[in-house]
Write an enzyme that holds these catalytic residues in place. Structure first.
Site, short mmCIF file in Angstrom:
data_model
loop_
_atom_site.label_atom_id
_atom_site.label_comp_id
_atom_site.label_asym_id
_atom_site.label_seq_id
_atom_site.Cartn_x
_atom_site.Cartn_y
_atom_site.Cartn_z
N THR A 219 77.12 85.02 26.49
CA THR A 219 78.47 84.75 26.95
C THR A 219 78.88 83.40 26.35
O THR A 219 78.03 82.61 25.93
CB THR A 219 78.54 84.70 28.48
OG1 THR A 219 79.89 84.53 28.89
CG2 THR A 219 77.69 83.57 29.05
N SER A 220 80.18 83.14 26.31
CA SER A 220 80.64 81.90 25.69
C SER A 220 79.98 80.68 26.31
O SER A 220 79.66 79.70 25.62
CB SER A 220 82.17 81.78 25.83
OG SER A 220 82.82 82.80 25.13
N HIS B 171 83.78 33.29 49.31
CA HIS B 171 85.08 33.44 49.96
C HIS B 171 86.11 32.51 49.33
O HIS B 171 87.08 32.11 49.98
CB HIS B 171 84.99 33.18 51.47
CG HIS B 171 83.88 33.93 52.14
ND1 HIS B 171 83.98 35.26 52.46
CD2 HIS B 171 82.63 33.54 52.51
CE1 HIS B 171 82.85 35.67 53.02
NE2 HIS B 171 82.01 34.64 53.06
N GLN C 140 77.19 82.22 35.69
CA GLN C 140 77.56 82.31 34.28
C GLN C 140 77.51 80.94 33.62
O GLN C 140 77.21 80.82 32.45
CB GLN C 140 78.97 82.89 34.12
CG GLN C 140 79.36 83.09 32.67
CD GLN C 140 80.73 83.73 32.51
OE1 GLN C 140 81.69 83.07 32.15
NE2 GLN C 140 80.81 85.03 32.80
N SER D 240 100.65 33.36 23.81
CA SER D 240 101.83 33.70 24.58
C SER D 240 103.02 33.71 23.64
O SER D 240 103.10 32.88 22.71
CB SER D 240 102.05 32.69 25.71
OG SER D 240 103.36 32.81 26.25
N VAL E 89 95.84 30.16 25.56
CA VAL E 89 94.85 31.09 25.01
C VAL E 89 94.51 32.04 26.15
O VAL E 89 93.72 31.71 27.03
CB VAL E 89 93.60 30.36 24.49
CG1 VAL E 89 92.63 31.37 23.87
CG2 VAL E 89 93.97 29.29 23.48
N ASN E 90 95.12 33.18 26.15
CA ASN E 90 94.98 34.09 27.29
C ASN E 90 93.65 34.86 27.23
O ASN E 90 93.19 35.23 26.15
CB ASN E 90 96.14 35.08 27.32
CG ASN E 90 97.46 34.41 27.61
OD1 ASN E 90 97.51 33.37 28.26
ND2 ASN E 90 98.55 34.98 27.12
N THR F 75 88.81 72.85 30.37
CA THR F 75 89.73 71.75 30.11
C THR F 75 89.15 70.42 30.54
O THR F 75 89.29 69.40 29.86
CB THR F 75 91.06 72.00 30.85
OG1 THR F 75 91.71 73.13 30.27
CG2 THR F 75 91.99 70.79 30.76
N ARG G 41 86.82 68.68 28.12
CA ARG G 41 87.45 68.16 26.90
C ARG G 41 87.91 66.70 27.09
O ARG G 41 88.39 66.09 26.13
CB ARG G 41 88.62 69.05 26.50
CG ARG G 41 88.15 70.31 25.77
CD ARG G 41 89.31 71.18 25.30
NE ARG G 41 88.90 72.12 24.29
CZ ARG G 41 88.40 73.33 24.50
NH1 ARG G 41 88.22 73.74 25.76
NH2 ARG G 41 88.06 74.12 23.51
#
Length: 498
Positions: free
Chosen positions: A157-158, A206, A282, A330, A337-338, A376, A379
């Site tokens: 079967t597939s 904390h 299956q 920015s 300097v992000n 699906t 994939r």
């Protein structure tokens, strides 16, 4: 009363809005998703394992190996499994194995054309292989391969082909791409932890100043957590089955009643490098997939924790970022300097976890003996791993661009002498147990001294001097500073982060 303006379609050209190029028609095709567009360079190695083309190549590989097994038998039971099947020569087997090995752009297009006719992906693979078998006499001269043509997809079967193909794909993608990247990340992080094992840093529990640690020890904690997940992932089982339409070997036993089909199936699955699943419907039940994806998602979440912690250390100034020449931090604030690598990693880890969680939750359920929801779902294995791989790449790049600001961490420690309230009251407790008088209510006395207020070095030492502690204890506490109050943090890194 004025008449309303005539309505036009958003895509209908007007004098003010000329017709636009339809990007869906552009050649080469424009990627719909970022993994195949903007970020392809970071995730391209996964294409060889987890793409649609890789799925079809894996299907061809499984079909070819099954054909060879039917003709030549297994390692435990050599000889044709199906009576009358030709015994394949080494040259014929090599010819068959070249079919998946040479599966490239032209073959992808050919298989797609066949599938447009069959409207069935696995049947298209069967016909694709049969074309190659029909062409074998021209390539090999004298050959018995055409006599074996009807054994392609015999009794399958597939899902017999698909489950084995996906197991091989995920195994290969993990072994060759994802795991090496994840291990390289943890090695990089471990090297940073060892380098900075003794650099003291004020903790924040904390969000508040707390017992000092070292930056290296904190990185070691995350390294240890990530490596533990990698050990689980490395030990994963990749299961497979080949037992027919409902897992009963029904067609097998009717066509060839004399064969020990469970034994043939087991030997074949193990020949592929997988673990045999003896009892299925299956479909192969996909439980192993749920286990692997849950472990990868947990790795992702720990890495997410690393990204948020490093982001916070950057915001505190404990890490400085090495500017990239020509790069813009920015669009309006040139000084910035992000920490974009860590922010990008956070987002991609969250997307990856969402996909992995969905895969884990849905793949373990199939109605009765089979439904098609897994087709699906599976994939999307590639995107799930792709976003994780992209995050790993971003974190590695981000870590490489960091410098430890030990001076700022030292200043932070020196501004928080109240954190020594913990060792002072602990020393008082120990002295009390040893019979020293005047050690009553140590916690409460340190609480009164330190809670809600800053205490400098002079005030802390004055307090300690007035406690009446034994001379050796008093001297030890007098010498203690927030920067030296890191316990055995450095030793922990050396001892437990091999």
């Amino acid at each position: 009363m004025t008449s309303p303006a005539p309505q036009t379609s958003p895509t209908e050209p007007t004098a003010a809005q000329p017709a636009r190029v339809n990007l869906a028609d552009v050649t080469p095709p424009v990627a719909l998703g970022p993994l195949d567009g903007r970020y392809r360079g970071s995730v391209a190695p996964l294409v060889d394992h987890l793409s649609e083309a890789a799925l079809n190549r894996a299907r061809i590989h499984v079909e070819v190996e099954w054909l060879v097994t039917l003709c030549n038998g297994t390692s435990d039971a050599p000889g044709a499994v199906v009576p009358g099947a030709p015994t394949l020569t080494d040259a014929e087997i090599a010819y068959l194995r070249q079919i998946p090995a040479t599966f490239g752009a032209d073959e992808i297009a050919e298989l797609a054309a066949i599938e447009r006719e069959t409207v069935h992906d696995v049947k298209a693979v069967e016909y694709f292989i049969k074309r190659r078998i029909a062409a074998a006499p021209d390539a090999l001269g004298g050959t018995n391969l055409p006599a074996a043509s009807e054994l392609v997809h015999f009794a399958c079967t597939s899902e017999d082909i698909n489950n084995l193909s996906y197991a091989l794909m995920v195994q290969g993608g993990m072994r060759d791409v994802w795991l090496p990247a994840a291990e390289a990340l943890t090695d990089q992080l471990a090297a940073m932890a060892r380098e900075h094992a003794g650099v003291p840093m004020l903790s924040r529990t904390h969000g508040q100043p707390a017992t000092p640690t070292t930056i290296g020890k904190e990185l070691a904690v995350l390294t240890h957590r990530l490596r533990r997940q990698l050990r689980r992932i490395e030990g994963a089982e990749y299961l497979g089955k080949l037992n027919g339409a409902t897992g009963t070997y029904g067609a097998h036993t009717v066509a060839v009643p004399g064969a020990d089909w469970p034994a043939v199936s087991k030997s074949f699955v193990e020949h592929l490098g997988l673990v045999w699943n003896p009892l299925t419907t299956q479909i192969e039940s996909h439980d192993w997939q749920a286990e692997v994806y849950a472990d990868v998602a947990r790795f992702n979440r720990i890495l997410h924790n690393l990204a948020t912690d490093v982001w916070t250390y950057i915001s505190l100034g404990f890490f400085t970022q090495i500017p990239v020449a020509g790069a813009t931090g920015s669009s309006t604030m040139p000084h910035k300097v992000n920490p974009i690598r860590f922010e990008n990693a956070e987002a991609n880890l969250e997307i990856s976890c969402s996909l992995l969680d969905t895969l884990s939750a849905t793949l373990v359920t199939s109605r009765l003996q089979r439904d098609l929801t897994d087709s699906t779902t599976q994939r999307n294995i590639g995107p799930a791993f792709g976003h994780s791989l992209l995050a790993i790449d971003n974190v590695r790049r981000g870590l490489k661009a960091l410098n430890v600001n030990a001076a700022l961490m030292a200043d932070d420690l020196d501004a928080n002498w109240e954190v020594l309230g913990e060792p002072v009251q602990s020393a008082m407790r120990a002295a009390s147990v040893a019979g020293v008088e005047g050690m009553e209510n140590p916690y409460e006395r340190l609480k009164e001294l330190t809670r809600g207020q800053r205490v400098d070095a002079a005030r802390m030492r004055e307090f300690v001097a007035g406690l009446g502690l034994p001379d050796d204890v008093a001297a030890r506490l007098a010498a203690l500073t927030p920067a030296s109050y890191t316990g055995v943090a450095a030793q922990l890194v050396e001892d437990y982060l091999a």
